[in-house]
Structure formats: C-alpha cells, structure tokens
Design an enzyme around this catalytic site. Structure first.
Site, PDB file in Angstrom:
ATOM      1  N   PHE A 147      46.297   9.006  30.782  1.00  0.00           N
ATOM      2  CA  PHE A 147      47.561   9.282  31.452  1.00  0.00           C
ATOM      3  C   PHE A 147      47.607   8.462  32.734  1.00  0.00           C
ATOM      4  O   PHE A 147      46.714   8.564  33.570  1.00  0.00           O
ATOM      5  CB  PHE A 147      47.727  10.768  31.778  1.00  0.00           C
ATOM      6  CG  PHE A 147      49.075  11.066  32.383  1.00  0.00           C
ATOM      7  CD1 PHE A 147      50.218  11.104  31.594  1.00  0.00           C
ATOM      8  CD2 PHE A 147      49.214  11.274  33.752  1.00  0.00           C
ATOM      9  CE1 PHE A 147      51.472  11.345  32.147  1.00  0.00           C
ATOM     10  CE2 PHE A 147      50.465  11.521  34.316  1.00  0.00           C
ATOM     11  CZ  PHE A 147      51.590  11.560  33.509  1.00  0.00           C
ATOM     12  N   ASP A 232      41.744   4.215  37.379  1.00  0.00           N
ATOM     13  CA  ASP A 232      42.786   5.149  37.809  1.00  0.00           C
ATOM     14  C   ASP A 232      42.083   6.402  38.300  1.00  0.00           C
ATOM     15  O   ASP A 232      41.653   7.237  37.509  1.00  0.00           O
ATOM     16  CB  ASP A 232      43.720   5.448  36.628  1.00  0.00           C
ATOM     17  CG  ASP A 232      44.794   6.471  36.983  1.00  0.00           C
ATOM     18  OD1 ASP A 232      44.726   7.044  38.098  1.00  0.00           O
ATOM     19  OD2 ASP A 232      45.675   6.712  36.137  1.00  0.00           O
ATOM     20  N   LYS A 261      47.517  11.613  44.157  1.00  0.00           N
ATOM     21  CA  LYS A 261      47.394  13.081  44.211  1.00  0.00           C
ATOM     22  C   LYS A 261      46.719  13.663  45.473  1.00  0.00           C
ATOM     23  O   LYS A 261      47.404  14.078  46.386  1.00  0.00           O
ATOM     24  CB  LYS A 261      46.692  13.582  42.954  1.00  0.00           C
ATOM     25  CG  LYS A 261      47.574  13.454  41.709  1.00  0.00           C
ATOM     26  CD  LYS A 261      47.097  14.319  40.556  1.00  0.00           C
ATOM     27  CE  LYS A 261      48.125  14.419  39.460  1.00  0.00           C
ATOM     28  NZ  LYS A 261      48.051  13.399  38.428  1.00  0.00           N
TER      29      LYS A 261
END
Ligand code: PLP
Length: 409
Positions: A147, A232, A261
């Site tokens: 993702f 990532d 995040k």
C-alpha cells in the site's frame, strides 16, 4: 433554494445517528464521533472513554493532546502559518537537518501526506537515472500486497485491483513481485528498472514483516544492478517499529525513503528523504503547502520526544509486553487467533474469522483497533502508551475475543 438538512447534520455532537450524506461515502465508518482525547484515550461528547489502540492508523505517535505538541503548534500559530516555498522556511531547514542527522539521508523534501511522499519518492528515483544519462530506466519493481496511497500512480505502484477498478488506465511503469521473494525481485529487474520500492513491513496489507535477509538481499541486488532502493516507511517510521526507522533493524539503508503518518503526531505532514545522489533540482518538484511552518513546528516537537534517550527502548519494552499478552490470547483462543506478528508497536493478529467481527467486539469493549488485509487486526497504540494501559487494552481485547468466540458457537 435551501436544501433540507440531513437527519444527522445538526446532531454531530450528540448521540450518533448515522453519518451525514454530505461527507462523500468513501469510508465505511464506525458510527461514533469523538469530541476530545488525552494520551491513549478518546472521549465522546457524552464522556464515554475509549482506549485508542489505532492511534489514527499509526499517526498519533504521542497520543492525543500531548502538551508539548499543543505548545509547539499554538506558539507557531501565533507567529506565522504559511509563506509558500518561494521563500526560505526556517522550520523546514531545522526539521530537515534533524532528519538528515538522524538517518542515511542528505536531503529532505516536505509534503503533506503519505501518498505524496511516495509519489515524490517515485519521481526522485526516475529523475536520478534521467540525470545520469539513463532516461530509459524508469520502471519500478514493487510488491503485491503493498500500500503506497490513493493517488493514481501510487495505486498503480501497489497494484491492488480492488482500488484500481473504475479509474481508467493504470499508470504504467510498475512490475509487481511477491513480497519476501528475493529471486522474484531479481528476475524482475531489467535494463529499464530504476528502483525497487517496498514497505519494510507491509502495514495495510496485513502486517507482513520483511525479513532482515530479504531487505539485505534487495540492497545488494540494487547495488549490483545500479538501481535504487526506495523504502516506504510511511507507517513503520518515526519509532513505530521500535527503531526510528524500520530499516535500521535489518541493518540496511535505502537511497530514498517516504515518511508521513507518525511524523506530525496528528498534524498532516509527509517527507521524501534521499541521499545526495538525488537529482531533484529547482523546478523538478513542488508543493504549495509542503513544509508549512505549522507542520514543521509540530514535526520538530515530535522528534524532540521520540529522539529522547530511552524513548525507543521503551517502545521495544511495550512491544514485548504486548506480544506476551497477545501470545496468551492466541493460546486461549486458538480457534480465533492464527498468528501474532509485527515490529515494535505495529502489531497484527491474524484471525481465523473476519476482522470486522473483532473490530466491532473490541469497540463494544471501548477499545479501538484497526483492520488490515490478510485477515489481520492491527494494534497500533500511541508510542508513549503506559504499561497499565497496555494491560487494560489486552483485557478488553480478551473480552472482545470471548464475545466473538461465544457468537461463533
Ligand atoms: C498510509 C500509508 C500511505 C498513504 O498515506 P496517506 O497519508 O494516506 O496518503 C502510504 N504508504 C504506507 C506504507 C501507508 O501506510
């Protein structure tokens, strides 16, 4: 002409009556509204308190309403909100220098989200080869189950057919291989490959941990082929893994890394970190809001705390406590829990039932947990969660599993 108000529109602060149709229905939301939070706790307007083991999907690094983050944000809010990147931004220079000092990186580009950080990372990887006389090297090897966000290119990078459906032709340039399969990655690298891009731990995909040997093998493969390793770390970064970044656990460094995040502790911010080999010069990339003074002030305060001596060791201790408790729950409910896995405070329990059953049952026990792919429920408490809060969370989860177990028979 005025439109009639939706039934729930005037009632946001009151008892939940279902989501307002004015908000585009892109999420299947729990029918609950939170009014305030403190630390690992969230509270409804009516004062009902929930233990937050979701942390806004690994975002609220330091829980809710941390006094030092509030102070950093409000102090900056009184001075300056936004100037654009037409001028130097002091907070950017400070935070970039701290990130450079703490990591493999020499350069930082600030943006506002994880998807943007991944897009920036993809652009930086392609541009590196372009600038080195190899514009033909633009394809990127990525992993199934990944993702990387919801922009058209990051969707193509991850290649999840469910998320790509109905949005036109898939952005080209991504070659998907199974996560964890070094030989498949090797076979996928060709003369047009610019980089291999992956999450060191697949979060949304179901908390699949990339083995250290796998990441080391990918690093060696990239070096041999003259291509870049792009990590990532949007979900794993900023202490979530028990290290500042998860790749430190494997003893490898990437060439490019996407971060978001946890960096803002709840304030939107993203970052692309690169080595000095990066060829992103003036005009190659940009963002109106990226590196906004408010985001920089909060990011700086988050780093102040996460980099304090002992903080990350403490995350590792909490992780051990969680794992022991979860292992016990697996023994108690072998018919429900198949496996416990993860890193630091990014933990997953693989279930033998559909995750929404457990998410709902936990909600009924006033414990927030987050679903993921591969039948996994994620436990992502704030990194500064207290020992007694972990015990409390495990007790609530035990009651939730007991309820699911009951309903199964
Ligand atoms: C959440 C996430 C993203 C996307 O972040 P957004 O801020 O939602 O765009 C990208 N990569 C990983 C690994 C993530 O967990």
């Amino acid at each position: 002409m005025s439109k009639p108000l939706a039934a729930s529109a005037g009632n946001v602060a009151g008892a939940p009556t279902g989501p307002s149709p004015a908000v585009m229905g892109t999420y299947a939301r729990q029918d609950i509204v939170f009014a305030r939070g403190d630390g690992a706790w969230l509270e409804t307007e009516a004062g009902v308190r929930y233990l937050d083991f979701g942390a806004g999907i690994a975002v609220n690094t330091l829980g809710h309403a941390h006094p030092r983050l509030i102070a950093a944000l409000t102090e900056q809010a009184g001075k300056l909100w936004h100037t654009s990147n037409l001028y130097r931004v002091a907070g950017q220079e400070k935070l970039a220098e701290r990130l450079v000092a703490a990591t493999f990186a020499d350069r930082v580009f600030f943006c506002n989200s994880g998807a943007e950080a991944c897009e920036g990372a993809i652009k930086a990887a392609r541009r590196h080869h372009f600038a080195n006389g190899h514009p033909e090297r633009w394809r990127i090897v990525t992993c199934t189950g990944a993702f990387h966000g919801r922009t058209l290119t990051t969707l193509a990078a991850a290649g999840n057919p469910k998320y790509l459906e109905g949005f036109g032709p898939e952005a080209p340039g991504f070659d998907h291989v199974p996560f964890g399969d070094l030989e498949a990655a090797r076979a996928a690298v060709g003369p047009e490959t610019a980089a291999i891009m992956l999450e060191p731990v697949q979060g949304e995909g179901g908390v699949h941990v990339g083995a250290a040997e796998y990441l080391q093998g990918l690093r060696a493969l990239c070096d041999e082929a003259g291509i870049l390793l792009v990590l990532d770390e949007v979900q794993t970064g900023i202490g979530r893994s028990g290290k500042l970044f998860s790749h430190e656990r494997a003893g490898v460094t990437p060439d490019i890394m996407a971060v978001a995040k946890g960096l803002g502790g709840g304030f939107p911010v993203g970052a692309v970190l690169t080595t000095e080999a990066c060829a992103m010069t003036a005009g190659t990339h940009g963002s109106t809001f990226g590196g906004n003074p408010l985001a920089m002030a909060v990011g700086d305060a988050v780093l102040d705390i996460v980099l304090e001596p002992g903080f990350l060791e403490n995350v590792e201790q909490k992780s051990q406590q969680m794992r022991q408790g979860l292992a016990r729950l697996q023994e108690l409910y072998p018919n429900l829990v198949e496996e416990v896995r993860g890193q630091g405070l990014l933990l997953g329990i693989k279930l033998k039932v559909e995750p929404p059953h457990v998410v709902k049952a936990a909600l009924a026990e006033r414990l927030l947990v987050v679903g993921a792919g591969d039948n996994v429920v994620r436990l992502l408490p704030p990194l500064n969660v207290a020992e007694h809060e972990i015990s409390e969370g495990l007790e609530r989860l035990e009651r939730a599993l007991a309820a699911v177990d009951q309903s199964q028979t």
